[in-house]
Motif scaffolding. Structure first.
Motif, PDB file in Angstrom:
ATOM      1  N   UNK A 159      -8.169  19.322 -15.938  1.00 32.96           N
ATOM      2  CA  UNK A 159      -7.318  17.887 -16.273  1.00 32.96           C
ATOM      3  C   UNK A 159      -8.158  16.877 -16.785  1.00 32.96           C
TER       4      UNK A 159
ATOM      5  N   UNK B 292      -5.067  10.991 -19.439  1.00 32.54           N
ATOM      6  CA  UNK B 292      -3.684  11.403 -19.688  1.00 32.54           C
ATOM      7  C   UNK B 292      -3.159  12.384 -18.936  1.00 32.54           C
ATOM      8  N   UNK B 293      -3.778  12.712 -17.749  1.00 26.48           N
ATOM      9  CA  UNK B 293      -3.324  13.690 -16.955  1.00 26.48           C
ATOM     10  C   UNK B 293      -2.973  15.165 -17.443  1.00 26.48           C
ATOM     11  N   UNK B 294      -3.251  15.405 -18.565  1.00 24.94           N
ATOM     12  CA  UNK B 294      -2.597  16.724 -19.213  1.00 24.94           C
ATOM     13  C   UNK B 294      -3.529  17.610 -18.443  1.00 24.94           C
ATOM     14  N   UNK B 295      -2.901  18.875 -18.015  1.00 22.82           N
ATOM     15  CA  UNK B 295      -3.415  19.937 -17.527  1.00 22.82           C
ATOM     16  C   UNK B 295      -3.981  20.744 -18.341  1.00 22.82           C
ATOM     17  N   UNK B 296      -5.020  21.491 -18.296  1.00 31.48           N
ATOM     18  CA  UNK B 296      -5.636  22.231 -19.088  1.00 31.48           C
ATOM     19  C   UNK B 296      -5.587  23.836 -18.338  1.00 31.48           C
TER      20      UNK B 296
ATOM     21  N   UNK C  93      -7.442  19.286  -8.228  1.00 29.46           N
ATOM     22  CA  UNK C  93      -6.672  18.718  -9.193  1.00 29.46           C
ATOM     23  C   UNK C  93      -5.216  18.800  -8.507  1.00 29.46           C
TER      24      UNK C  93
ATOM     25  N   UNK D  31       4.433  18.152 -22.233  1.00 33.39           N
ATOM     26  CA  UNK D  31       3.525  17.091 -22.668  1.00 33.39           C
ATOM     27  C   UNK D  31       2.141  17.281 -21.683  1.00 33.39           C
ATOM     28  N   UNK D  32       2.394  17.193 -20.352  1.00 33.66           N
ATOM     29  CA  UNK D  32       1.486  17.360 -19.502  1.00 33.66           C
ATOM     30  C   UNK D  32       0.980  18.856 -19.181  1.00 33.66           C
ATOM     31  N   UNK D  33       1.499  19.734 -19.658  1.00 28.77           N
ATOM     32  CA  UNK D  33       1.094  20.995 -19.538  1.00 28.77           C
ATOM     33  C   UNK D  33       1.401  21.480 -18.002  1.00 28.77           C
TER      34      UNK D  33
END
Lengths: 312, 68
Positions: free
Chosen positions: A163, A167-171, B2, B62-64
């Motif tokens: 993460x 931006x809190x975007x998950x990977x 997470x 966008x946040x996946x």
């Protein structure tokens, strides 16, 4: 008798000369049969693809001269260039800059069976919210440009990065080009959503380079159709993303087999109908786009089912 | 560890939504009622601070949180 033999020889010579004359008078359409194999990497084997930030803040496909043969060493040098462009200032083209924070360290890098695992120090994410995702995109696209490399696993201080902190975007734990680059969301609804990466062309100091943009839109069509329409219409309002494709270019047929995609176009793809040539920019923008969206090793262009170009 | 913005069930609903499934089809697929499906969608929109399913989908992509 001698006179008859001479006459016979003369007749044969005249017929032969006439046949040769006819041959040159009516040439075959050789031009369409010329196969041009296209190299995306210039003949210099030391040139490696790297994705750097251009003057419009897009991650752009450029190249850098590195003389390492092993995948591991090549990856380390490319990442070093992404971190600190001062070290490779003389190799990085003008107008481009690195994206990863300067004091980031590469703690460890391993390569095995198409997968690169790279561990960075915590400075990797010492950046603003807008740059976090671009850093990941630059790393993934640069390293997967190395031959045989398909997947990247990014660690930070020994832990898999799943993460992005601001931006809190998950990977996903395993990254590939499916992650996208320079993403643009053009959604008007939630049906028929697709993701297509399209390469445009731009210029800096009269030198051309290519910019990939992953478009997320409500378009359920075949990706090749989307690519050709986008490049043909060039609907982008950003004049820094260009395409030279004739808007009347259409795909006649598409055939995927043996790790190749064969695209048969109408003749509007030619920039000059008489010489049957295609602009290099048109070839590159289409081919690079196709290779990012289809699981193939090469793209072949045909017109009226005659091969015009084949990528390497 | 997470923490995801959505619950596992909310994610499942949206993953089916972007596959063009109707509310009825999603309900059948997940063995829940259509009302529950609509509740999951509303809860997710509230958490994301958006109005409308399309906006929720954009944010989640966008946040996946969900992927294509």
């Amino acid at each position: 008798m001698i006179k008859r033999m001479s006459l016979k020889k003369i007749s044969i010579c005249i017929i032969a000369l006439f046949a040769i004359f006819l041959f040159y008078l009516f040439p075959t359409n050789e031009k369409l049969k010329v196969n041009k194999e296209l190299n995306y990497v210039e003949d210099d084997k030391n040139l490696n693809t790297i994705f750097l930030i251009d003057s419009n803040n897009y991650l752009a496909k450029t190249s850098i001269d590195l003389d390492d043969k092993t995948i591991k060493n090549k990856a380390i040098k490319l990442l070093t260039a992404l971190i600190n462009d001062e070290k490779y200032a003389d190799k990085i083209p003008n107008g481009f800059k690195s994206i990863i924070p300067n004091d980031t360290k590469i703690l460890n890098l391993e390569y095995k069976d198409g997968v690169i695992k790279v561990d960075f120090s915590k400075e990797l994410m010492d950046t603003n919210k807008e740059n976090e995702e671009k850093i990941i995109e630059a790393i993934v696209y640069t390293l997967t440009s190395i031959d045989k490399v398909k997947y990247i696993i990014i660690y930070m201080e020994g832990e898999i990065l799943t993460k992005l902190p601001q931006s809190n975007i998950n990977l996903p734990s395993t990254l590939d080009r499916n992650f996208g680059i320079n993403k643009e969301y053009n959604l008007t609804g939630y049906k028929n959503i697709s993701k297509t990466t399209i390469y445009y062309v731009n210029k800096y100091n009269n030198k051309e380079y290519y910019v990939p943009v992953t478009k997320i839109s409500n378009d359920g069509r075949e990706k090749a159709e989307i690519i050709i329409e986008e490049l043909g219409n060039n609907k982008t309002y950003n004049t820094n993303l260009m395409s030279y494709l004739n808007s009347n270019t259409k795909i006649v047929s598409l055939n995927e087999a043996n790790n190749q995609l064969v695209i048969d176009f109408n003749d509007k793809i030619f920039n000059d109908k008489d010489s049957n040539t295609i602009l290099d920019e048109v070839i590159y923008t289409i081919s690079l786009s196709i290779l990012d969206n289809y699981n193939v090793d090469s793209v072949i262009f045909t017109v009226n089912d005659q091969e015009i170009y084949k990528s390497k | 560890m997470n923490k995801s913005i959505l619950t596992k069930r909310e994610k499942q609903v949206f993953e089916l939504l972007i596959l063009n499934k109707t509310t009825k089809e999603i309900a059948l697929n997940l063995n829940i009622s259509e009302k529950t499906v609509r509740n999951h969608i509303s809860n997710a929109m509230q958490k994301l601070g958006v109005k409308g399913r399309a906006s929720a989908v954009v944010e989640l992509l966008r946040l996946n949180e969900i992927s294509l």
